[in-house]
Design a protein around this motif. Structure first.
Motif, PDB file in Angstrom:
ATOM      1  N   VAL A   9     -28.575  -1.955 -98.899  1.00  0.00           N
ATOM      2  CA  VAL A   9     -27.342  -1.222 -98.601  1.00  0.00           C
ATOM      3  C   VAL A   9     -26.206  -1.838 -99.405  1.00  0.00           C
ATOM      4  CG1 VAL A   9     -25.620  -0.698 -96.831  1.00  0.00           C
ATOM      5  CG2 VAL A   9     -28.061  -0.438 -96.335  1.00  0.00           C
ATOM      6  N   SER A  10     -25.525  -0.997-100.163  1.00  0.00           N
ATOM      7  CA  SER A  10     -24.398  -1.443-100.972  1.00  0.00           C
ATOM      8  C   SER A  10     -23.096  -0.977-100.334  1.00  0.00           C
ATOM      9  CB  SER A  10     -24.511  -0.867-102.391  1.00  0.00           C
ATOM     10  OG  SER A  10     -23.318  -1.100-103.110  1.00  0.00           O
ATOM     11  N   LEU A  11     -22.232  -1.929-100.048  1.00  0.00           N
ATOM     12  CA  LEU A  11     -20.923  -1.635 -99.482  1.00  0.00           C
ATOM     13  C   LEU A  11     -19.864  -1.858-100.564  1.00  0.00           C
ATOM     14  CD1 LEU A  11     -21.308  -3.512 -96.056  1.00  0.00           C
ATOM     15  CD2 LEU A  11     -21.952  -1.163 -96.635  1.00  0.00           C
ATOM     16  N   GLY A  12     -19.581  -0.809-101.296  1.00  0.00           N
ATOM     17  CA  GLY A  12     -18.510  -0.860-102.280  1.00  0.00           C
ATOM     18  C   GLY A  12     -18.894  -1.315-103.666  1.00  0.00           C
ATOM     19  N   TYR A  33     -22.581   3.042-100.377  1.00  0.00           N
ATOM     20  CA  TYR A  33     -21.394   3.588 -99.722  1.00  0.00           C
ATOM     21  C   TYR A  33     -20.164   3.051-100.436  1.00  0.00           C
ATOM     22  CZ  TYR A  33     -24.771   4.502 -96.004  1.00  0.00           C
ATOM     23  OH  TYR A  33     -25.866   4.926 -95.283  1.00  0.00           O
ATOM     24  N   ASP A  34     -19.213   3.951-100.668  1.00  0.00           N
ATOM     25  CA  ASP A  34     -18.015   3.519-101.378  1.00  0.00           C
ATOM     26  C   ASP A  34     -16.725   4.064-100.756  1.00  0.00           C
ATOM     27  OD1 ASP A  34     -16.742   2.115-103.501  1.00  0.00           O
ATOM     28  OD2 ASP A  34     -16.408   4.018-104.511  1.00  0.00           O
ATOM     29  N   ALA A  35     -16.776   5.285-100.215  1.00  0.00           N
ATOM     30  CA  ALA A  35     -15.572   5.895 -99.657  1.00  0.00           C
ATOM     31  C   ALA A  35     -15.206   5.253 -98.314  1.00  0.00           C
ATOM     32  CB  ALA A  35     -15.777   7.398 -99.473  1.00  0.00           C
ATOM     33  N   PRO A  36     -13.929   5.006 -98.049  1.00  0.00           N
ATOM     34  CA  PRO A  36     -13.501   4.419 -96.781  1.00  0.00           C
ATOM     35  C   PRO A  36     -13.970   5.200 -95.557  1.00  0.00           C
ATOM     36  CG  PRO A  36     -11.697   4.382 -98.359  1.00  0.00           C
ATOM     37  CD  PRO A  36     -12.795   5.183 -98.993  1.00  0.00           C
ATOM     38  N   LEU A  43     -21.829   0.512 -92.095  1.00  0.00           N
ATOM     39  CA  LEU A  43     -22.093  -0.676 -91.283  1.00  0.00           C
ATOM     40  C   LEU A  43     -23.334  -0.504 -90.419  1.00  0.00           C
ATOM     41  CD1 LEU A  43     -18.461  -1.651 -90.236  1.00  0.00           C
ATOM     42  CD2 LEU A  43     -19.864  -2.604 -92.080  1.00  0.00           C
ATOM     43  N   ARG A  44     -23.532   0.708 -89.923  1.00  0.00           N
ATOM     44  CA  ARG A  44     -24.766   0.973 -89.146  1.00  0.00           C
ATOM     45  C   ARG A  44     -25.988   0.852 -90.038  1.00  0.00           C
ATOM     46  NH1 ARG A  44     -21.490   5.031 -86.825  1.00  0.00           N
ATOM     47  NH2 ARG A  44     -22.391   6.606 -88.207  1.00  0.00           N
ATOM     48  N   CYS A  53     -25.293  -5.766-100.147  1.00  0.00           N
ATOM     49  CA  CYS A  53     -24.353  -6.158-101.203  1.00  0.00           C
ATOM     50  C   CYS A  53     -22.955  -5.702-100.785  1.00  0.00           C
ATOM     51  CB  CYS A  53     -24.735  -5.518-102.536  1.00  0.00           C
ATOM     52  SG  CYS A  53     -26.402  -5.932-103.104  1.00  0.00           S
ATOM     53  N   VAL A  54     -21.999  -6.608-100.832  1.00  0.00           N
ATOM     54  CA  VAL A  54     -20.663  -6.318-100.312  1.00  0.00           C
ATOM     55  C   VAL A  54     -19.605  -6.644-101.363  1.00  0.00           C
ATOM     56  CG1 VAL A  54     -19.072  -6.628 -98.386  1.00  0.00           C
ATOM     57  CG2 VAL A  54     -21.513  -7.095 -98.063  1.00  0.00           C
ATOM     58  N   SER A  55     -18.777  -5.666-101.692  1.00  0.00           N
ATOM     59  CA  SER A  55     -17.697  -5.911-102.645  1.00  0.00           C
ATOM     60  C   SER A  55     -16.581  -6.718-101.996  1.00  0.00           C
ATOM     61  CB  SER A  55     -17.129  -4.586-103.160  1.00  0.00           C
ATOM     62  OG  SER A  55     -16.349  -3.959-102.155  1.00  0.00           O
TER      63      SER A  55
END
Length: 332
Positions: A9-12, A33-36, A43-44, A53-55
């Motif tokens: 899961v990629s967060l940003g 996922y990129d959009a707010p 997160l789920r 992976c978290v920006s």
């Protein structure tokens, strides 16, 4: 674990086509996922992912118990040079390896620090810009805007690593002498000692520099490094730039030095909320909140560095680990 079964899961993090192909070949199924607006769903999705992976931007939205929610996670890759806001001890207790992306933004941050140096030297932040009219109106603005040249001056750097090495190369074109303190390791001395770069003790750097750039991190030993004593040792009119962590600077001492005229100006990419308003009231201060890294190229480098961290981890040869824990087995 079978092939094509590792949930990532990629967060940003915005992976390029080449990055995605490398991750798919390593056995990852990617959910990006990129959009707010996607934050709750993202997160789920992370809660049952093996790799997250978290920006840098998305880290600000993570709850304090984020790591405890990652029931299946074995690797978190942070889009920051260091640990950011995550608790490394919690990661260790949960058996989660943590990797960082230490080099992706170094050229961008170095250029930004140089831009702040130039803006302060030429007083581009002055608010009174030729607003008066009538005879003689040029005189006062010209006096207020009169700056200094950086050519031939001495630059002090606190916190040596890839960012500072880029900055040292940039200022070489202006024949600036560079004094370095707080270097990371002895090999930096061997690799980067040149005619214009010299390694000195911290007090010497303070006393001999016309411009000082802090790239210090938030290690406990570094907190408040730039305090009343530090600013008192600096040359009158010294320019101060911080592209490191805000906690390395005693902001009360910084404000006092600016108001007393000890410093010629300050360019800060990191500062506390409490200090923001009094700093904004000064016309020789430039403020930006963690924007030094923000270039098109940095974003691409970040995605590439992040994907390399994942691929190397899955191959059994991890890199850039902040927390070392048993790796995921390579895909069958």
């Amino acid at each position: 674990m079978t092939a094509k079964s590792i949930k990532l899961v990629s967060l940003g993090i915005r992976f390029s086509g080449g990055d995605e192909q490398a991750l798919l070949s390593a056995g990852c199924l990617i959910q990006a996922y990129d959009a707010p607006k996607d934050l709750p769903e993202a997160l789920r999705a992370a809660e049952d992912a093996e790799i997250v992976c978290v920006s840098n931007v998305w880290q600000a939205h993570l709850a304090p118990d984020f790591l405890n929610r990652l029931g299946r996670c074995r690797l978190v890759v942070l889009g920051t040079p260091g640990a950011g806001k995550l608790n490394m001890e919690v990661a260790r207790l949960n058996g989660i390896a943590v990797a960082s992306c230490p080099a992706y933004s170094a050229p961008a941050v170095a250029e930004y620090a140089f831009a702040l140096m130039l803006a302060l030297a030429r007083k581009l932040v002055r608010r009174r810009l030729f607003s008066e009219s009538g005879p003689g109106s040029f005189d006062e603005p010209a006096r207020l805007m009169q700056g200094v040249e950086l050519r031939g001056k001495t630059l002090g750097i606190a916190g040596y690593g890839s960012i500072a090495s880029h900055l040292a190369r940039i200022v070489k074109g202006l024949d600036m002498k560079v004094l370095v303190s707080e270097y990371r390791a002895a090999w930096w001395r061997r690799a980067l000692t040149t005619r214009h770069v010299h390694f000195v003790d911290f007090p010497v750097m303070l006393e001999k520099s016309d411009v000082i750039v802090s790239i210090l991190h938030a290690r406990r030993s570094m907190r408040g490094t730039f305090d009343d004593d530090s600013f008192s040792r600096m040359r009158s009119g010294c320019l101060f730039v911080n592209v490191g962590h805000a906690r390395a600077v005693d902001e009360d001492a910084l404000l006092a030095a600016l108001k007393q005229g000890k410093l010629g100006g300050a360019g800060l990419d990191a500062f506390s909320r409490d200090a923001a308003q009094p700093l904004r009231e000064l016309d020789n201060v430039i403020l930006s909140r963690h924007m030094a890294w923000n270039t098109v190229q940095s974003e691409k480098h970040l995605a590439a560095e992040c994907s390399e961290n994942v691929v190397r981890f899955l191959s059994g040869h991890p890199i850039n680990l902040l927390v070392e824990e048993p790796e995921l087995s390579p895909p069958a």
